[in-house]
Design a protein around this motif. Structure first.
Motif, short mmCIF file in Angstrom:
data_model
loop_
_atom_site.label_atom_id
_atom_site.label_comp_id
_atom_site.label_asym_id
_atom_site.label_seq_id
_atom_site.Cartn_x
_atom_site.Cartn_y
_atom_site.Cartn_z
N LEU A 101 9.97 6.26 -10.73
CA LEU A 101 9.59 4.87 -9.84
C LEU A 101 9.09 5.61 -8.54
O LEU A 101 8.17 4.73 -7.82
N LEU A 102 9.33 6.60 -8.13
CA LEU A 102 8.87 7.35 -6.72
C LEU A 102 7.22 7.07 -6.38
O LEU A 102 6.77 6.85 -5.29
N ASP A 103 6.61 7.30 -7.45
CA ASP A 103 5.17 7.42 -7.40
C ASP A 103 4.47 6.03 -7.50
O ASP A 103 3.12 5.83 -7.75
N ARG A 104 5.01 4.96 -7.96
CA ARG A 104 4.48 3.71 -8.13
C ARG A 104 4.58 2.81 -6.96
O ARG A 104 5.26 3.02 -5.93
N TYR A 105 3.67 1.72 -7.00
CA TYR A 105 3.59 0.60 -6.07
C TYR A 105 4.54 -0.69 -6.14
O TYR A 105 4.71 -0.87 -7.61
N PRO A 106 4.68 -1.37 -5.28
CA PRO A 106 5.57 -2.30 -5.32
C PRO A 106 5.25 -3.18 -6.74
O PRO A 106 5.86 -3.79 -7.40
N ALA A 133 0.76 -1.29 -0.02
CA ALA A 133 -0.08 -0.05 0.00
C ALA A 133 0.92 1.25 0.21
O ALA A 133 0.29 2.23 0.18
N MET A 134 2.11 1.11 -0.08
CA MET A 134 3.22 2.40 -0.01
C MET A 134 3.67 2.50 -1.31
O MET A 134 4.13 1.58 -1.91
N LYS A 135 3.97 3.69 -1.62
CA LYS A 135 4.66 4.20 -2.78
C LYS A 135 6.17 4.07 -2.68
O LYS A 135 6.69 3.91 -1.24
N VAL A 136 6.83 3.82 -3.55
CA VAL A 136 8.39 4.03 -3.63
C VAL A 136 9.02 4.99 -2.60
O VAL A 136 9.69 4.69 -1.96
N ARG A 137 8.46 5.98 -2.90
CA ARG A 137 9.12 7.10 -2.01
C ARG A 137 8.82 7.06 -0.64
O ARG A 137 9.71 7.27 0.25
N ASP A 138 7.84 6.62 -0.08
CA ASP A 138 7.33 6.17 1.27
C ASP A 138 8.33 4.95 1.71
O ASP A 138 8.72 4.99 2.96
N GLY A 141 13.68 -7.03 -10.10
CA GLY A 141 14.97 -6.47 -9.93
C GLY A 141 14.88 -5.10 -9.31
O GLY A 141 15.52 -4.99 -8.47
N GLN A 142 13.90 -4.43 -9.83
CA GLN A 142 13.70 -2.96 -9.12
C GLN A 142 13.06 -3.17 -7.59
O GLN A 142 13.72 -2.52 -6.78
N ARG A 143 12.26 -4.17 -7.42
CA ARG A 143 11.83 -4.44 -5.94
C ARG A 143 13.22 -4.72 -5.05
O ARG A 143 13.04 -4.31 -3.92
N GLN A 144 14.00 -5.61 -5.65
CA GLN A 144 15.32 -6.06 -4.80
C GLN A 144 16.20 -4.92 -4.77
O GLN A 144 16.96 -4.88 -3.52
N ARG A 145 16.25 -4.00 -5.78
CA ARG A 145 17.27 -2.92 -5.42
C ARG A 145 16.60 -1.86 -4.58
O ARG A 145 17.45 -1.38 -3.71
N ILE A 146 15.52 -1.83 -4.26
CA ILE A 146 14.73 -1.04 -3.07
C ILE A 146 14.91 -1.61 -1.94
O ILE A 146 15.22 -0.83 -1.04
N ALA A 147 14.87 -2.98 -1.91
CA ALA A 147 15.22 -3.67 -0.51
C ALA A 147 16.67 -3.19 -0.22
O ALA A 147 17.08 -3.04 1.00
N ILE A 148 17.67 -3.49 -1.14
CA ILE A 148 18.97 -3.18 -0.87
C ILE A 148 19.18 -1.61 -0.34
O ILE A 148 20.14 -1.39 0.47
N ALA A 149 18.73 -0.72 -1.18
CA ALA A 149 18.30 0.72 -0.81
C ALA A 149 18.18 1.04 0.55
O ALA A 149 18.57 1.63 1.39
N ARG A 150 17.14 0.50 0.96
CA ARG A 150 16.58 0.59 2.25
C ARG A 150 17.42 -0.20 3.34
O ARG A 150 17.60 0.54 4.31
N THR A 151 18.04 -1.10 2.93
CA THR A 151 18.85 -1.67 4.10
C THR A 151 20.36 -0.89 4.03
O THR A 151 20.69 -0.78 5.41
N LEU A 152 20.67 -0.35 3.19
CA LEU A 152 22.00 0.38 3.38
C LEU A 152 21.66 1.83 3.82
O LEU A 152 22.50 2.54 3.98
#
Length: 314
Positions: free
Chosen positions: A144-149, A106-111, A155-166
């Motif tokens: 991508l900021l206003d898109r949902y998962p 339910a969250m957009k990429v920016r959130d 690949g984009q979802r995994q890169r978001i997970a990496i960015a959140r972790t780092l």
């Protein structure tokens, strides 16, 4: 004079037993006397079959599981000496195997990119800066900021997970099969992003995997796990070029093209049941080199050279 690398993680004699059964309670061994250390800017790969205890080690290091014996030190502090564990939460972060399940649909990429900062209460009036930094970390674009998962590729979802972790600048990153859910064509791309960010920012990485190609790409050192025991430990070149333990040899030979000219070794039988451990070396029922002493005693982890150790009687 070269600077000695700082020790980030030390795991000492970790053991873990799980209790199963409602009426007849039994103790199942998941880990036994697991020890290793990890220095700054290094990657340790933990490899082995499913059920060998790889993920359990990761959960113990994160503090999500408490060991039955032994302890874990992160940046010199015992992570189990404080029940709140707040002192190492930002120092140790995990990249999930399934990025889709880790992202709120339910969250957009920016959130999603801002969520770690909100949880750690490090967000002020610098939201745009933090978003731009996270985008750069994950090699993501602003569109991508206003898109949902569900609107993103794997690949984009995994890169978001990496960015959140780092994003919280952890000292230690635990990656549990970080590219297993991705197509082979984009696995190398995602892993190369992770490897580069770890090297650029002097992070330490534990890579939990059964993929020896990922191990070869990412790791400096390797711990080979079988039935909760470390059966061999060494540098990547030690494990690939000169494996000693029969189980390690079988793993290496199973990856076609990993070592030209080597013969493929096929293991027979199954891993022992956690509820009925074999006597002596846990690998002896499947080992073609087994001798009588293998059935009677668990061999110690013997040193072959400075960085190479093996647990084998043969």
């Amino acid at each position: 004079m070269s600077q000695i690398a700082e020790e980030i993680l030390r795991v000492e004699d970790i053991g873990k037993n799980f209790t199963t059964g409602l009426i007849r309670r039994t103790q199942n061994q998941a880990l036994k006397d697991v020890s290793f250390s990890l220095s700054q800017n290094k990657c340790l790969a933990i490899i082995g079959e499913s059920g060998s205890g790889k993920t359990t080690i990761g959960r113990i290091i994160l503090g999500a599981e408490k060991p039955s014996s032994g302890t874990v030190y992160c940046n010199g502090k015992n992570i189990f000496s404080n029940n709140k564990k707040t002192f190492f939460r930002n120092d140790t972060q995990m990249i999930p195997q399934d990025a889709t399940a880790s992202l709120n649909p339910a969250m957009k990429v920016r959130d999603l990119l801002l969520e770690p900062f909100k949880i750690s209460r490090t967000i002020n009036d610098n939201r745009n800066f933090l978003i731009e930094k996270s985008l750069a970390t994950g090699k993501l674009t602003r569109d991508l900021l206003d898109r949902y998962p569900h609107e993103l590729s794997g690949g984009q979802r995994q890169r978001i997970a990496i960015a959140r972790t780092l994003s919280l600048d952890p000292s230690l990153i635990i990656a549990d099969e970080p590219a297993a859910s991705l197509d082979r064509s984009i696995q190398a791309h995602v892993l190369s992003i992770l490897k580069r960010k770890v090297e650029e920012n002097n992070k330490s990485l534990i890579l939990i995997t059964h993929d020896l190609r990922s191990m070869r790409l990412m790791a400096d050192y390797v711990a080979v796990l079988y039935y909760g025991h470390i059966v061999e430990y060494g540098t990547v070149s030690d494990i690939i070029d000169t494996p000693y333990h029969p189980y390690t040899k079988a793993l290496v030979s199973s990856v076609l093209g990993l070592k030209p000219g080597s013969e493929r070794i096929k293991l027979t039988g199954e891993s022992p049941s956690p509820s009925t451990p074999p006597s002596g070396c846990p690998f002896h029922p499947r080992c073609t080199n087994s001798v009588e002493s293998c059935t009677n005693e668990l061999p110690p982890l013997r040193e072959i050279n400075k960085d190479h150790k093996v647990r084998c009687c043969y």
